[in-house]
Scaffold this motif. Sequence first.
Motif: not given
Length: 151
Positions: A27-35
Amino acid sequence: MDSDSWSALRLAADALCNFRTKFGVDLSYSNLCEIYVALQLGLPMPSRGNTRGFDLRGADGTRYQVKGRDATVLNVDINNFDFDYVVLVNLTDDYRPLGMWKLSVALARQLAVDRGKFNKFQLTQRAFKRAAVPMEISSLRTSLASEEARA
């Protein structure tokens, strides 16, 4: 530390573990955005490894670079142009999608300033949003809200 803090710490650890188990990435800001972008565009979920130049790939081979930025951050940095589209994502304070904008690689190249000594290209969020196509995210927001209501 008080019991509320311990409880919040346990919830955070559980959330991190559950996210990694479900999505295969931390979980990271960038991974959340990608999802969020993958869900919005109907793309496969992001993979664990990094791919030079892009974060997501459509079934037709279209490559998407995702840039998650707080709306108050001035610039969007681009390391290279090995993608077809770059998608800017802003999240709310509670990490729900606030807005998404899609920009073609041709426009990104045209607008971005070469920051040679930093080995990157840069454009402001304002310029990005003016040139990009705003993505309709109301259905994504509705889906998130309805899932929260069921939980």
